[in-house]
Write an enzyme that holds these catalytic residues in place. Structure first.
Site, short mmCIF file in Angstrom:
data_model
loop_
_atom_site.label_atom_id
_atom_site.label_comp_id
_atom_site.label_asym_id
_atom_site.label_seq_id
_atom_site.Cartn_x
_atom_site.Cartn_y
_atom_site.Cartn_z
CG PHE A 131 79.86 24.12 73.19
CD1 PHE A 131 78.88 23.93 73.31
CD2 PHE A 131 81.30 24.69 72.41
CE1 PHE A 131 78.52 24.53 71.58
CE2 PHE A 131 80.50 24.60 70.71
CZ PHE A 131 79.26 24.63 70.49
CG ASP A 216 87.82 20.68 72.62
OD1 ASP A 216 88.51 21.79 71.87
OD2 ASP A 216 86.41 20.21 72.50
CE LYS A 245 85.66 29.36 70.02
NZ LYS A 245 84.70 27.63 70.50
#
Ligand SMILES: *Cc1c(COP(=O)(O)O)cnc(C)c1O
Length: 392
Positions: A131, A216, A245
Site C-alpha cells: 500500500f 516506504d 504518519k
C-alpha cells in the site's frame, strides 16, 4: 428530533470510508472519549499516527508557539523549523542527503515517484499486497485491485512481485529499472514481515542494475517498530525513504528523503507544494522526535510490543502473530476480524481489522502498562463475544 452527528456526517461527507464507527470528541494520552462520554483505550493511534498519543503537552506547546510566532510562509521563503527538521531527519538516517516536505504519505510517495523518473528510466518494481497511497501515482504503485480498477489507466511500467521473494525481485529488475519500492514491513496488508536478508538482497539487486532502492517507511518509520526506521536493523542504506504518519504526531506532514546523489535528482521547477514544510508542521515533527528521544520511546515500543504480542498469542484462537515494536499483526482462527473489532470497541478498546482474518494494532508509543494489561485481560472475552472458536 434533531439529527445525530452520524446522520449529519452521512448527509454532508462523501461516502469514501463507509459509516464511521464512533464520533470522538476528546483524547488524552492513549485514551479517547466518544460523544456519549464513553472512554476507550486507543490501540490504533489514528493508524500509527498519534505517536505521542492525544494532547501531548510538548506537541501542543510546540504547535501553539510556532503558530503564534510564524504560522506559514510560501516556499519562496525558508523557515527555521523546516531546516532543523531536515537536518534532524538526515542525522537520524545517518547519511548525507536532501529532504522534500509535503503533507501526507501519498504526497511523500508522489515526490519520490517523480524523483525516480529523473533517472531517465520509468520502470518501477513493487511488491504485491503493498500500500503506497491513493493519489494517481501512488495508486499506480499499489497492488490492490479494488483500489486500482476504478481509476485505470494509471501510470504504467510497474511490475508487481511477491513480497519477501528475493528471487522474484532479482528476475524483475533490469538495467531499465528506475527503482524498487518496498515497505520494510507491510502495514496495510495486516503486518507482513519479510524473511531475514530480504532488504539486503534488494539493495544488492538494485545496485547491480543501477536502480534506486526506495523504502516506504510511512507506517513503519519514526520509532513505530522500536527503531527510528524499520530498515535500520537490516544495515541497508536505501536511496530514498518516505515518511509521514507518525512523523507529525497528528499534525499532517510527509517527508521524502533522498540520500547521496539521489538527493539532487529533483531540480528547480520539477516539483512543489504550497503547504509542505510549513513551520507549524515541521515544529510539530521536531517536538515528536525530541520526546521520542527524551523519553526513550524506542525501547518502550519494543518492550510493550513484545508484551502485547506474547499476551495475545497466548490465546489458541490466535494462529499467528507478527510485527516489531508497536506495529502488530495477528491472524485469527476464523474470518471474524470485523466481529472481534466490534467486540473490542464494545469493551472499550480500539483495534483494527485490515483483512477478514487479521487484526492490527498500532497504538501510541506512550501507551501505559495498565492499558496493555487491561487489554490483555479483556482479550479472551473479546474473542468469546465475537464467537471465535479455537482451530480444530
Ligand atoms: C498510510 C500509508 C501511505 C499513505 O499515506 P496517506 O497519508 O494516507 O496518504 C503510504 N504508504 C504506507 C506504507 C502507508 O501505511
Amino acid at each position: 428530533m434533531s439529527a445525530t452527528w452520524s446522520e449529519r456526517y452521512a448527509a454532508s461527507l462523501m461516502n469514501t470510508f463507509g459509516p464511521p464507527k464512533l464520533v470522538l470528541t476528546r483524547g488524552e494520552g492513549a485514551h479517547v472519549w466518544d460523544e456519549n462520554g464513553k472512554e476507550y483505550v486507543d490501540l490504533l493511534g489514528g493508524i500509527a499516527v498519534n505517536a505521542l498519543g492525544h494532547g501531548h503537552p510538548a506537541l501542543v506547546e510546540a504547535v501553539s508557539d510556532q503558530l503564534s510566532t510564524l504560522g506559514h510562509v510560501s516556499n519562496f521563503f525558508a523557515s527555521q523549523p523546516q531546516i532543523e527538521l531536515a537536518e534532524k531527519l538526515l542525522a537520524l538516517v545517518g547519511e548525507p542527503g536532501k529532504v522534500f516536505f509535503s503533507n501526507s504519505g501519498t504526497e511523500a510517495n508522489e515526490a519520490a515517484f517523480k524523483l525516480t523518473r529523473r533517472t531517465g528510466r520509468t520502470h518501477v518494481v513493487v511488491a504485491e499486497n503493498s500500500f503506497h497511497g491513493r493519489t494517481m501515482g501512488a495508486l499506480a504503485l499499489t497492488s490492490k485491485e479494488a483500489y486500482r480498477a476504478p481509476f485505470e489507466p494509471l501510470p504504467g511500467n510497474v511490475t508487481f512481485v511477491p513480497y519477501g521473494d528475493s528471487e522474484a525481485l532479482a528476475a524483475a529488475v533490469t538495467d531499465e529499472t528506475a527503482a524498487v519500492l518496498l515497505e520494510p514491513l507491510q502495514g496495510e496488508a495486516g503486518v507482513n514481515v519479510p524473511p531475514d536478508g530480504y532488504l539486503a538482497r534488494a539493495r544488492e539487486i538494485t545496485s547491480e542494475h543501477g536502480a534506486l532502492l526506495w523504502l516506504d517507511e510511512i507506517q513503519t518509520g519514526i520509532a513505530r517498530t522500536g527503531a527510528w526506521f524499520a530498515h535500520t536493523e537490516s544495515g541497508v542504506t536505501p536511496d530514498v525513504i518516505t515518511l509521514a504518519k507518525g512523523l507529525g504526531g497528528g499534525i499532517p506532514i510527509g517527508a521524502t528523503i533522498a540520500l547521496g546523489a539521489a538527493g539532487d535528482l529533483l531540480e528547480p521547477g520539477n516539483h512543489g507544494t504550497t503547504f509542505g514544510g510549513n513551520p507549524v508542521a515541521t515544529a510539530a515533527a521536531l517536538a515528536v522526535l525530541h520526546v521520542i528521544e527524551q523519553d526513550d520511546l524506542l525501547a518502550r515500543a519494543s518492550s510493550l510490543g513484545n508484551r502485547l504480542r506474547d499476551g495475545m498469542a497466548a490465546d489458541p484462537r490466535v494462529t499467528d502473530v507478527r510485527g516489531r515494536g508497536l506495529l502488530i499483526g495477528l491472524d485469527l482462527s476464523a474470518d471474524a476480524s470485523a466481529e472481534v473489532t466490534a467486540a473490542a470497541l464494545e469493551q472499550g478498546f480500539i483495534i483494527n481489522n485490515p483483512t477478514p482474518n487479521r487484526i492490527r494494532l498500532a497504538p501510541p508509543l506512550v501507551l501505559g502498562d495498565a492499558d496493555v494489561e487491561a487489554f490483555l485481560a479483556a482479550w479472551p472475552a473479546i474473542l468469546d463475544r465475537a464467537g471465535v472458536e479455537p482451530p480444530s
